[in-house]
Design an enzyme around this catalytic site. Structure first.
Site, PDB file in Angstrom:
ATOM      1  N   LYS A 189     -33.540  -3.181  -7.321  1.00  0.00           N
ATOM      2  CA  LYS A 189     -34.227  -3.891  -8.410  1.00  0.00           C
ATOM      3  C   LYS A 189     -34.835  -5.168  -7.858  1.00  0.00           C
ATOM      4  O   LYS A 189     -34.149  -6.138  -7.567  1.00  0.00           O
ATOM      5  CB  LYS A 189     -33.276  -4.250  -9.555  1.00  0.00           C
ATOM      6  CG  LYS A 189     -34.097  -4.675 -10.781  1.00  0.00           C
ATOM      7  CD  LYS A 189     -33.418  -5.635 -11.692  1.00  0.00           C
ATOM      8  CE  LYS A 189     -33.604  -7.094 -11.372  1.00  0.00           C
ATOM      9  NZ  LYS A 189     -34.971  -7.639 -11.488  1.00  0.00           N
ATOM     10  N   GLU A 265     -25.900 -12.941  -0.924  1.00  0.00           N
ATOM     11  CA  GLU A 265     -26.717 -13.841  -0.087  1.00  0.00           C
ATOM     12  C   GLU A 265     -27.358 -14.825  -1.059  1.00  0.00           C
ATOM     13  O   GLU A 265     -28.297 -14.476  -1.768  1.00  0.00           O
ATOM     14  CB  GLU A 265     -27.816 -13.060   0.645  1.00  0.00           C
ATOM     15  CG  GLU A 265     -27.331 -11.842   1.404  1.00  0.00           C
ATOM     16  CD  GLU A 265     -26.339 -12.161   2.502  1.00  0.00           C
ATOM     17  OE1 GLU A 265     -26.468 -13.229   3.130  1.00  0.00           O
ATOM     18  OE2 GLU A 265     -25.424 -11.357   2.712  1.00  0.00           O
ATOM     19  N   CYS A 301     -34.412 -19.907   1.428  1.00  0.00           N
ATOM     20  CA  CYS A 301     -32.985 -20.160   1.168  1.00  0.00           C
ATOM     21  C   CYS A 301     -32.394 -21.125   2.199  1.00  0.00           C
ATOM     22  O   CYS A 301     -31.595 -21.988   1.875  1.00  0.00           O
ATOM     23  CB  CYS A 301     -32.214 -18.850   1.178  1.00  0.00           C
ATOM     24  SG  CYS A 301     -32.480 -17.864   2.666  1.00  0.00           S
ATOM     25  N   GLU A 400     -30.078 -27.149  -5.024  1.00  0.00           N
ATOM     26  CA  GLU A 400     -31.169 -26.440  -4.354  1.00  0.00           C
ATOM     27  C   GLU A 400     -32.438 -26.568  -5.208  1.00  0.00           C
ATOM     28  O   GLU A 400     -32.473 -26.118  -6.350  1.00  0.00           O
ATOM     29  CB  GLU A 400     -30.813 -24.960  -4.191  1.00  0.00           C
ATOM     30  CG  GLU A 400     -31.853 -24.196  -3.401  1.00  0.00           C
ATOM     31  CD  GLU A 400     -31.526 -22.710  -3.280  1.00  0.00           C
ATOM     32  OE1 GLU A 400     -31.045 -22.115  -4.254  1.00  0.00           O
ATOM     33  OE2 GLU A 400     -31.794 -22.153  -2.198  1.00  0.00           O
TER      34      GLU A 400
HETATM   35  P1  NAD Z   1     -32.109 -15.349  -9.227  1.00  0.00           P
HETATM   36  O1  NAD Z   1     -30.649 -15.438  -9.040  1.00  0.00           O
HETATM   37  O2  NAD Z   1     -32.712 -15.973 -10.418  1.00  0.00           O
HETATM   38  O3  NAD Z   1     -32.559 -13.792  -9.290  1.00  0.00           O
HETATM   39  C1  NAD Z   1     -32.290 -12.912  -8.234  1.00  0.00           C
HETATM   40  C2  NAD Z   1     -32.300 -11.489  -8.780  1.00  0.00           C
HETATM   41  O4  NAD Z   1     -31.215 -11.339  -9.697  1.00  0.00           O
HETATM   42  C3  NAD Z   1     -33.559 -11.102  -9.548  1.00  0.00           C
HETATM   43  O5  NAD Z   1     -33.902  -9.769  -9.264  1.00  0.00           O
HETATM   44  C4  NAD Z   1     -33.117 -11.230 -10.995  1.00  0.00           C
HETATM   45  O6  NAD Z   1     -33.852 -10.396 -11.864  1.00  0.00           O
HETATM   46  C5  NAD Z   1     -31.673 -10.791 -10.909  1.00  0.00           C
HETATM   47  N1  NAD Z   1     -30.821 -11.284 -11.973  1.00  0.00           N
HETATM   48  C6  NAD Z   1     -30.909 -12.469 -12.625  1.00  0.00           C
HETATM   49  N2  NAD Z   1     -29.914 -12.549 -13.553  1.00  0.00           N
HETATM   50  C7  NAD Z   1     -29.207 -11.403 -13.452  1.00  0.00           C
HETATM   51  C8  NAD Z   1     -28.060 -10.888 -14.143  1.00  0.00           C
HETATM   52  N3  NAD Z   1     -27.453 -11.587 -15.106  1.00  0.00           N
HETATM   53  N4  NAD Z   1     -27.588  -9.674 -13.798  1.00  0.00           N
HETATM   54  C9  NAD Z   1     -28.183  -8.972 -12.810  1.00  0.00           C
HETATM   55  N5  NAD Z   1     -29.272  -9.397 -12.142  1.00  0.00           N
HETATM   56  C10 NAD Z   1     -29.767 -10.601 -12.456  1.00  0.00           C
HETATM   57  O7  NAD Z   1     -32.763 -15.881  -7.889  1.00  0.00           O
HETATM   58  P2  NAD Z   1     -34.320 -16.067  -7.566  1.00  0.00           P
HETATM   59  O8  NAD Z   1     -34.816 -17.281  -8.256  1.00  0.00           O
HETATM   60  O9  NAD Z   1     -35.020 -14.784  -7.786  1.00  0.00           O
HETATM   61  O10 NAD Z   1     -34.293 -16.319  -6.003  1.00  0.00           O
HETATM   62  C11 NAD Z   1     -34.139 -17.587  -5.447  1.00  0.00           C
HETATM   63  C12 NAD Z   1     -32.731 -17.761  -4.940  1.00  0.00           C
HETATM   64  O11 NAD Z   1     -32.468 -16.769  -3.935  1.00  0.00           O
HETATM   65  C13 NAD Z   1     -32.518 -19.095  -4.242  1.00  0.00           C
HETATM   66  O12 NAD Z   1     -31.284 -19.611  -4.645  1.00  0.00           O
HETATM   67  C14 NAD Z   1     -32.501 -18.731  -2.767  1.00  0.00           C
HETATM   68  O13 NAD Z   1     -31.796 -19.632  -1.964  1.00  0.00           O
HETATM   69  C15 NAD Z   1     -31.854 -17.390  -2.813  1.00  0.00           C
HETATM   70  N6  NAD Z   1     -32.139 -16.625  -1.591  1.00  0.00           N
HETATM   71  C16 NAD Z   1     -31.111 -16.432  -0.699  1.00  0.00           C
HETATM   72  C17 NAD Z   1     -31.346 -15.765   0.496  1.00  0.00           C
HETATM   73  C18 NAD Z   1     -30.237 -15.555   1.490  1.00  0.00           C
HETATM   74  O14 NAD Z   1     -30.403 -14.767   2.407  1.00  0.00           O
HETATM   75  N7  NAD Z   1     -29.113 -16.234   1.356  1.00  0.00           N
HETATM   76  C19 NAD Z   1     -32.625 -15.286   0.782  1.00  0.00           C
HETATM   77  C20 NAD Z   1     -33.647 -15.495  -0.145  1.00  0.00           C
HETATM   78  C21 NAD Z   1     -33.381 -16.166  -1.341  1.00  0.00           C
END
Ligand code: NAD
Length: 499
Positions: A189, A265, A301, A400
């Protein structure tokens, strides 16, 4: 070579978001509609429904059936490898199309999407394919031969992948590569904000020879599609990339459903530490610090968003830092000369600007940027922004921001540097600039970070040697990349063989 007119391509390309289930595209469904606006100019790029239970059910059921009948899970590993190598080649063949998707979805510069994101995605698939037949078992013989104890490594079953938006293709391949290499089936997803590349990747996988049903994509919101996938009782491993707060929801989902295996992650607030023993090399180091903080508009990230400078060289570094950061100008992501593009969308821009306002309110000194620019384009452009005199406890130092905002601190000695660097709930990346090898090793041991760059964060860019990494603290857990990453997508059985 004729130069590509990306603006023209973007005007004529058809942007479609459809689920990919059992080897074919299917219309997305759902009660509500999500609008995807371009960070580049604010225009509506596409709409997608929020998702519904039946779609996720279909995707998981297909993945489960595909896993159980062995069409992929029991295919000889050399055949799986060959197919994954073909997939990597197809990603490269379609590099321009995929790069345009990434650029339009994220707002990132087309040059970076084409030169870094797409090659890194292909490299990730290749690296996992290469490792697929190299996870050797532990073997022990005991008592009178031929008694033997050994460990079988098996695929987990159905993998659910939920990913964020900053590197849509890269994050997808980071899940798809090891999941498929180890013989699992997958339901992915993507973020509802960047839905363009995942379906195409699944289609290319089928073209490469991955049997239908093995790699499925469902779109929709996190609250609906993501929630259902995370709670699904037939998902055996949930591999998540996103914010730490959603990561915590994933832990609840795993616990409330079937105790599925979990890899998280999550976010970061990484330090970039400069010691005065490397004062001969400051031009390179400052260039690296600037790149580490502002690449991908700071939407990374592991971005080095806390710059820690030893007091004795602060005066030498600050003018260089200001000069280099000020030279970065937000520009049209579709211009091949752009190295800093647009932020994701309006709500995310509001969040980043909110942090900048909060930084000033809480007493930090804004010394560069801080403004939204190019408003006439209708896009979301924010200048590289630098604060000094930041209290380590204030919000911009701790939370962040996920945008181009850098906080500068100074420290007296190694002990204080370590204390400041570790003063975070996160533990993702860390960069240390020192020429003292003993100090480098002490820092590597002391820093709470999954990835530590010594003298050169830039060399850690994706697509390099994929040794594996895991987050510390609230940046998550579970190894990704490399052989340890492959092992995360498998389960072992210890076999006691009494012959
Ligand atoms: P997010 O947590 O808002 O969303 C990530 C994913 O989770 C999306 O697909 C979203 O639709 C889904 N999601 C959201 N709420 C959910 C729920 N209740 N149940 C199931 N799925 C749900 O994050 P974002 O804004 O899309 O991404 C940015 C974040 O990702 C930043 O914190 C960044 O640091 C992190 N990130 C981490 C890495 C790593 O390797 N550690 C890499 C890239 C991004």
């Amino acid at each position: 070579m004729t130069e590509i007119n990306w603006v023209q391509r973007a005007e004529t390309v058809t942007l479609q978001v459809r689920n990919f289930i059992d080897g074919e595209y299917r219309e997305c469904r759902g009660k509500d509609t999500l609008a995807k606006h371009s960070g580049r100019d604010g225009r509506l790029l596409y709409e997608l429904p929020s998702g519904e239970e039946q779609e996720v059910e279909d995707a998981v059921a297909n993945a489960k059936a595909a896993f159980e009948d062995g069409r992929w899970s029991r295919l000889p590993v050399q055949q799986r490898k060959k197919i994954l190598f073909t997939l990597a080649d197809l990603i490269e063949t379609h590099a321009e199309e995929l790069a345009l998707n990434e650029c339009l979805d994220v707002g990132k510069p087309i040059a970076n999407a084409l030169g870094q994101d797409v090659p890194a995605a292909a490299a990730t698939i290749r690296s996992n394919a290469e490792g697929a037949d190299k996870l050797y078992s532990n073997v022990y013989t005991d008592g009178p031969a031929p008694n033997m104890i050994y460990q079988l490594r098996k695929p987990v079953g159905v993998v659910g992948g939920i990913i964020g938006w900053n590197f849509p293709l890269g994050l997808a391949t980071t899940k798809v590569g090891p999941a498929l290499a180890m013989g699992n089936s997958l339901v992915l997803k993507p973020s509802e904000f960047t839905s363009l590349s995942a379906g195409r990747l699944a289609e290319l996988a089928v073209e490469a020879g991955v049997p239908p049903g093995v790699f499925n994509v469902v779109h929709g919101s996190g609250a609906i599609a993501g929630h259902i996938l995370a709670h699904h009782p037939d998902v055996n491993l949930l591999t998540f990339t996103g914010s730490s707060s959603t990561g915590k929801q994933m832990m609840i989902a795993a616990g409330q459903s079937n105790m599925k295996r979990l890899m998280l992650e999550c976010g970061g607030k990484s330090p970039f530490i400069i010691f005065d023993d490397c004062s001969d090399n400051l031009d390179f180091i400052v260039q690296d610090a600037v790149w580490t903080a502002f690449q991908n508009q700071g939407e990374v990230c592991a971005a080095g968003t806390r710059l820690l400078i030893q007091e004795s060289i602060k005066d030498k570094i600050m003018p260089k830092l200001l000069e280099q950061a000020a030279a970065i100008k937000p520009q049209d992501p579709l211009d091949p000369n752009t190295n800093f593009g647009a932020l994701l969308n309006e709500p995310h821009t509001d969040k980043v600007l909110g942090y900048i306002a909060n930084g000033k309110q809480e007493g930090a000194k804004l010394i560069l940027g801080g403004n939204r620019v190019r408003e006439e384009t209708g896009g979301c452009y924010v200048e590289p922004t630098i604060f000094t005199e930041v209290d380590p406890k204030q919000r911009i130092a701790q939370e962040e921001i996920f945008g181009p905002v850098l906080s500068v601190f100074s420290f007296r000695d190694e002990t204080e540097a370590i204390k400041l660097a570790n003063d975070s709930t996160f533990g993702l990346g860390s960069n240390v600039c020192t020429t003292n090898i003993g100090r480098a090793q002490r820092l590597a041991l002391a820093l709470n970070a999954g990835v530590i760059g010594i003298l050169g964060g830039e060399t850690l860019s994706p697509g390099g040697v994929d040794i594996g990494a895991e987050g510390h603290k609230q940046s998550g857990f579970g190894a990704e990349h490399g052989m340890a990453g492959l092992a995360s997508y498998s389960v072992s059985s210890s076999v006691y063989l009494f012959a």
